[in-house]
Design an enzyme around this catalytic site. Structure first.
Site, short mmCIF file in Angstrom:
data_model
loop_
_atom_site.label_atom_id
_atom_site.label_comp_id
_atom_site.label_asym_id
_atom_site.label_seq_id
_atom_site.Cartn_x
_atom_site.Cartn_y
_atom_site.Cartn_z
N ASP A 96 0.86 -1.19 0.00
CA ASP A 96 0.00 0.00 0.00
C ASP A 96 0.89 1.24 0.00
O ASP A 96 1.93 1.27 0.68
CB ASP A 96 -0.94 0.04 1.21
CG ASP A 96 -1.97 1.15 1.05
OD1 ASP A 96 -2.98 0.93 0.34
OD2 ASP A 96 -1.76 2.25 1.59
N GLU B 51 0.89 5.67 0.01
CA GLU B 51 0.23 6.98 0.08
C GLU B 51 1.01 7.89 -0.86
O GLU B 51 2.24 7.77 -0.99
CB GLU B 51 0.21 7.53 1.50
CG GLU B 51 -0.45 6.61 2.53
CD GLU B 51 -1.88 6.21 2.17
OE1 GLU B 51 -2.56 7.01 1.48
OE2 GLU B 51 -2.31 5.11 2.54
N HIS C 83 -5.92 4.91 5.77
CA HIS C 83 -5.20 5.68 4.77
C HIS C 83 -3.74 5.92 5.17
O HIS C 83 -3.13 6.87 4.71
CB HIS C 83 -5.90 7.01 4.46
CG HIS C 83 -7.28 6.83 3.90
ND1 HIS C 83 -7.51 6.24 2.68
CD2 HIS C 83 -8.50 7.13 4.42
CE1 HIS C 83 -8.82 6.21 2.46
NE2 HIS C 83 -9.43 6.73 3.50
N ASP D 227 -3.24 -0.11 5.95
CA ASP D 227 -4.06 -0.63 4.85
C ASP D 227 -3.50 -1.94 4.30
O ASP D 227 -4.26 -2.81 3.85
CB ASP D 227 -4.16 0.43 3.74
CG ASP D 227 -5.05 1.61 4.15
OD1 ASP D 227 -5.60 1.57 5.27
OD2 ASP D 227 -5.19 2.56 3.37
#
Length: 476
Positions: free
Chosen positions: A14, A16, A152, A157
């Site tokens: 994951d 960001e 998030h 995540d």
């Protein structure tokens, strides 16, 4: 789930990021969970993107500029990330997002990166087709996943993906889950002349694409709300019915912020490239329209060149069309003459009378006799206007150019239109002055029809642009 391990090593990923576009935006955090015969290992790091993080993204992820200040740049962690990903099935939610970002981060460093990708959104749809939503929040609620940490955030995540795989193997036989994964990661059979790497960067975003043959000859232009899905669909069951696929040697694609952008791109590419294997629409070599001109009180259609029209006055000037050719323009009048009992001589569909001929050939029959004074000009005018009403050339309803915004808040684009002509798309208002000063493309009937439909759907929710500066105001 502790007893289940997929036969191949996998890594749950994951990221960001500063936005949604892997070509422009950058990674701000990486979370990885490596799973293999030796067990499970977690790793994460913040990443300094080298650019400011938009406020919207800061609110969504909780990662702000201060948090990444002093964090390593991607170049500093690239070797470790590559080592942790190498030889593993790449698993992520909306996987092409994360894969595309990492591939582009490696590409900026001149490093190749390729992996077999599994999207857990698609896996959820395959295993739980009775459910409509498959975003991560829906999986948390549906399967009772435990959120330990902030949503998030990358490692949080990634942990949720691990829990989802556990729920899937509890709800379904192991063989069924593994078969679904094998099916979702199966590679398509590509034309022998197409490098598989050409498909690797394809995002799951709207856009248009071009297949090219020898010497970069354009073979086919298409569009899709999901570029990857649209391109790969050509190499599935329909491949046998498309023999030209074997001639493909290259692929290019162009991302769009949404469906309108994809359609505008597709139209522009079709017209600029004239690909060999797209269905050919009617050419528009004689663009024209009908303008009703009054002669002795009677409205008579006169053919006009579209290039001569003032698009802000088409309604006032009683203009109808446009038509791709004079033949199409005449066909409309011919089609309307009988049901509306119009005089074919007035419409210009019948030559002027010879000496002594009282009226048109249909006078007293399908024609009500305006040509011999049996009905008034006003009555014939009213029927002619009613007959043509559905073909009215729409006037340009704005004082100047407009913008049609499209895309999410953090990646919105503005499609710029002026008097039914598509000028281009900008990502930054600062680009507007240059675009508005570029040579204006010619009017195009296909763009006109698309834009007219779009404005009807949007109403007045457009951005009216000042012509001398990049400032704008919204109408709603």
């Amino acid at each position: 789930m502790e007893g289940w391990r997929y036969p191949e090593p996998m890594v749950l990923v994951d990221l960001e990021t500063t936005g949604a576009n892997p070509l422009r935006d950058r990674v701000t955090e990486i979370g990885l969970i490596e799973i293999d015969a030796d067990g499970l290992r977690r790793w994460s790091t913040l990443v300094d993107p080298g650019v400011p993080i938009p406020e919207f993204i800061q609110r969504l992820t909780g990662i702000d500029d201060a948090m990444v200040a002093g964090a390593p740049r991607f170049a500093e962690v690239a070797d470790e990330v590559a080592q942790r990903l190498r030889g593993r099935l790449f698993v992520a939610h909306n996987a092409r997002f994360d894969y595309g970002f990492l591939k582009n981060e490696f590409k900026r460093l001149g490093l190749p990166f390729h992996a077999t990708v599994l999207c857990t959104v698609k896996l959820s749809r395959r295993l739980y087709p009775q459910h409509f939503k498959h975003n991560l929040d829906s999986l948390v609620e549906r399967h009772g996943l435990s959120v330990e940490g902030e949503r998030h955030r990358a490692l949080t995540d990634a942990e949720l993906l691990w829990q989802f795989l556990g729920a899937a193997t509890r709800d379904h036989p192991t063989a069924e889950v593994e078969a679904a994964i094998a099916e979702l990661t199966r590679q398509p059979a590509l034309p022998p002349g197409l490098d598989p790497a050409a498909l690797d960067d394809l995002p799951e975003l709207p856009g248009a694409y071009v297949f090219r043959g020898e010497d970069a000859t354009p073979l086919y232009v298409g569009r899709n709300a999901n570029l990857r899905k649209g391109v790969l669909a050509h190499f599935g069951a329909r491949a046998k019915s498309l023999p030209w696929l074997a001639a493909i040697r290259g692929l290019e694609w162009h991302e769009a912020p949404g469906d309108l952008g994809a359609r505008l791109l597709e139209l522009r590419l079709l017209k600029n490239l004239a690909p060999l294997h797209n269905a050919r629409g009617k050419p528009a070599r004689e663009l024209c329209a009908w303008q009703l001109v009054e002669h002795d009180g009677l409205l008579v259609p006169e053919r006009v060149d579209v290039a001569r029209l003032d698009f802000t006055r088409t309604e006032r000037d009683r203009v109808f069309g446009p038509f791709r050719s004079r033949r199409d323009a005449n066909k409309l009048l011919d089609k309307l003459a009988e049901p509306f009992r119009l005089c074919r001589r007035v419409l210009g569909l019948e030559p002027a009378p010879k000496s002594g001929q009282p009226g048109c050939a249909d006078c007293g029959g399908r024609c009500k006799g305006v040509c011999v004074g049996r009905e008034s000009a006003a009555q014939h005018n009213a029927r002619l206007l009613s007959a043509l009403a559905r073909s009215a050339f729409a006037p340009w309803p704005f004082p100047g150019p407009i913008g049609l915004p499209e895309g999410p808040e953090w990646a919105s684009r503005l499609h710029v239109i002026d008097r039914w002509v598509y000028l281009g798309t900008v990502a930054d208002p600062a680009e507007l002055p240059a675009l508005l000063q570029t040579p204006r493309p010619a009017f195009d009937i296909d763009f006109y029809q698309l834009l007219q439909q779009e404005l009807r759907q949007r109403g007045e929710q457009v951005v009216v642009l000042a012509t001398s500066t990049s400032t704008s105001t919204s109408k709603s």
